[in-house]
Design an enzyme around this catalytic site. Structure first.
Site, mmCIF file in Angstrom:
data_model
loop_
_atom_site.group_PDB
_atom_site.id
_atom_site.type_symbol
_atom_site.label_atom_id
_atom_site.label_comp_id
_atom_site.label_asym_id
_atom_site.label_seq_id
_atom_site.Cartn_x
_atom_site.Cartn_y
_atom_site.Cartn_z
ATOM 1 N N TYR A 93 -33.706 27.816 9.140
ATOM 2 C CA TYR A 93 -33.579 26.829 10.218
ATOM 3 C C TYR A 93 -32.433 27.188 11.163
ATOM 4 C CZ TYR A 93 -36.926 23.289 8.656
ATOM 5 O OH TYR A 93 -38.071 22.600 8.351
ATOM 6 N N LYS A 97 -38.159 32.491 -3.883
ATOM 7 C CA LYS A 97 -39.082 33.625 -4.023
ATOM 8 C C LYS A 97 -38.272 34.907 -4.176
ATOM 9 C CE LYS A 97 -43.109 34.409 -2.244
ATOM 10 N NZ LYS A 97 -44.018 34.594 -3.417
ATOM 11 N N ASP A 127 -44.076 29.484 -4.500
ATOM 12 C CA ASP A 127 -45.531 29.328 -4.316
ATOM 13 C C ASP A 127 -46.165 28.728 -5.567
ATOM 14 O OD1 ASP A 127 -44.935 31.682 -5.690
ATOM 15 O OD2 ASP A 127 -46.589 32.837 -4.821
ATOM 16 N N ASP A 156 -38.805 21.703 2.928
ATOM 17 C CA ASP A 156 -39.576 21.012 3.958
ATOM 18 C C ASP A 156 -41.043 20.947 3.540
ATOM 19 O OD1 ASP A 156 -40.108 19.844 6.512
ATOM 20 O OD2 ASP A 156 -40.844 21.804 7.191
ATOM 21 N N ASP A 208 -43.393 17.613 1.799
ATOM 22 C CA ASP A 208 -44.632 17.079 2.383
ATOM 23 C C ASP A 208 -45.751 17.083 1.350
ATOM 24 O OD1 ASP A 208 -43.491 16.687 4.922
ATOM 25 O OD2 ASP A 208 -45.296 17.404 5.947
HETATM 26 C C1 IPM Z 1 -38.470 16.991 8.210
HETATM 27 C C2 IPM Z 1 -39.072 17.373 9.519
HETATM 28 C C3 IPM Z 1 -38.082 18.203 10.331
HETATM 29 C C4 IPM Z 1 -37.800 19.469 9.558
HETATM 30 C C5 IPM Z 1 -38.518 18.499 11.772
HETATM 31 C C6 IPM Z 1 -38.860 17.246 12.536
HETATM 32 C C7 IPM Z 1 -37.495 19.316 12.504
HETATM 33 O O1 IPM Z 1 -40.278 18.028 9.332
HETATM 34 O O2 IPM Z 1 -37.402 16.357 8.197
HETATM 35 O O3 IPM Z 1 -39.053 17.312 7.160
HETATM 36 O O4 IPM Z 1 -38.540 20.468 9.696
HETATM 37 O O5 IPM Z 1 -36.837 19.483 8.809
HETATM 38 MN MN MN Z 2 -40.919 18.163 7.265
#
Ligand code: IPM
Ligand code: MN
Length: 379
Positions: A151, A202, A235, A259, A263
């Protein structure tokens, strides 16, 4: 909480509210109700201030977060963040895109530890795309490194090679101290939970993975031998997360893997609209305080913005995490969790977690119902 009539001194806390874009302001409105209620009940003394971030800040100031807002964030006891981004800002310059505001807050406040708990409330086990027995009763904590890795690594460029080709470079960098401090957060959390940490990297293809594995293993040997440490390649870890997530307690991983894996984990809870997060800095040894920002994991959801459909639960539980981690109000945070469980058990659902026989409610109806349960439980 204080029984009625008892006189106590309650510290006053400053909160900076950054609703942001899309559904951000809609879900933040529900947290504002909760703050007002807590203040009225004497359960807390919160002073709040609102500021712009993301696309809404860009529209007003041509930057995703202003220096003035950064100053407010720095002075606040905690920042409560909604969401940023949307198609409206797809073509703004990269440096001032909505997400840049969020990244600057994380980086400048040095919020290196991102805690993303994935908890499946029993009534939502059927909202998950996975089978009930896989997710029912799930309670895991993803600890994502938040201020390093790809990042923020330099160089981060797109170069024109002059032959009709361009070259894009992102850089994944980790120093020992960055791996050590996030690993320490994971081990300390595990000690208060089920005492197990799974580290994901990884190392089979990445040097940062090799160092990550080395540093966390050494720290484990030195200071945390009482905690079980396991390693999974990221992975394979993603696969295990949907195969049998209950094998995990605390997962610790880098910025990008964290990240993605968080999700994935959100669907174990029924919806991305259920996942809160806390982003924490180092504790100041002198004051015992740490910088902190609390935000739902879901984004600005432009497709449902303005339709009163958004699920406010992740935003409300993010505020709950603020009560727990910034203000030592664990009882109030537990109350919020219980109130959410009770509201869901009564069959109320926002559209993202709808199920057969459930009553579909709007954002504010969900917020009001949860607040009603909190009040009932507190009485
Ligand atoms: C998160 C989001 C952010 C990230 C974006 C909005 C920059 O996806 O907080 O998970 O990638 O960290
Ligand atoms: Mn995210």
């Amino acid at each position: 909480m204080t029984p009625k009539g008892e006189v106590t001194f309650m510290a006053s806390y400053k909160l900076l509210l950054l609703p942001g874009d899309g559904i951000g302001p809609e879900v933040m409105a529900e947290v504002k109700k909760l703050i007002a209620w807590m203040n009225a009940q004497g359960m807390g003394t919160f002073e709040t201030e609102d500021a712009l971030v993301g696309g809404s800040s860009y529209d007003a100031h041509k930057v995703a977060v202003t220096d003035a807002t950064m100053g407010l964030a720095d002075a606040a006891d905690a920042v409560i963040f909604g969401a940023v981004g949307g198609p409206k800002w797809d073509s703004v310059p990269y440096d001032v895109r909505p997400e840049a505001g969020l990244l600057r807050l994380r980086k400048d406040l040095a919020l290196f530890a991102n805690l993303r708990p994935a908890v499946c409330y029993p009534p939502l086990a059927d909202s998950s795309s996975l089978k009930r027995d896989v997710v029912e009763g799930l309670d895991i904590m993803i600890v994502r490194e938040l201020t390093g890795g790809v990042y923020f690594g330099e160089p981060k460029t797109i170069t024109d090679l002059g032959n009709g080709q361009k070259r894009a470079v992102d850089t994944q960098v980790y120093d020992t101290y960055e791996i050590e401090r996030i690993s320490r957060v994971a081990f300390e959390l595990a000690r208060k939970r089920r005492n197990k940490v799974t580290s994901m990297e990884k190392r089979n293809v990445m040097k940062t993975g090799v160092l990550w594995h080395e540093v966390i293993s050494a720290l484990h040997q030195r200071e945390f031998k009482d905690v079980t440490l396991e390693h999974q390649l990221a992975d394979a870890g993603g696969m295990q997360l949907v195969r049998w997530p209950k094998q995990f307690d605390v997962i610790v991983t880098d910025n990008l893997f964290g990240d993605m894996l968080s999700d994935v984990a959100s669907m174990l809870t029924g919806s991305l609209g259920m996942l809160p997060s806390a982003s924490l800095g180092e504790t100041d040894p002198k004051t015992g305080k740490r910088k902190a920002m609390y935000e739902p994991v879901h984004g600005s959801a432009p497709d449902i913005a303005g339709k009163a459909m958004a699920n406010p639960i992740a935003m409300i539980t993010s505020f709950g995490m603020a009560l727990r981690y910034s203000f030592g109000l664990a009882t109030a945070a537990d109350l919020i969790d219980k109130a959410i469980a009770a509201t869901l058990a009564k069959g109320l659902r926002t559209a993202d977690i709808k199920s057969e026989g459930a009553k579909i409610v709007s954002t504010s109806e969900m917020g009001n119902a949860i607040l009603g349960e909190i009040a009932a439980l507190a009485a």
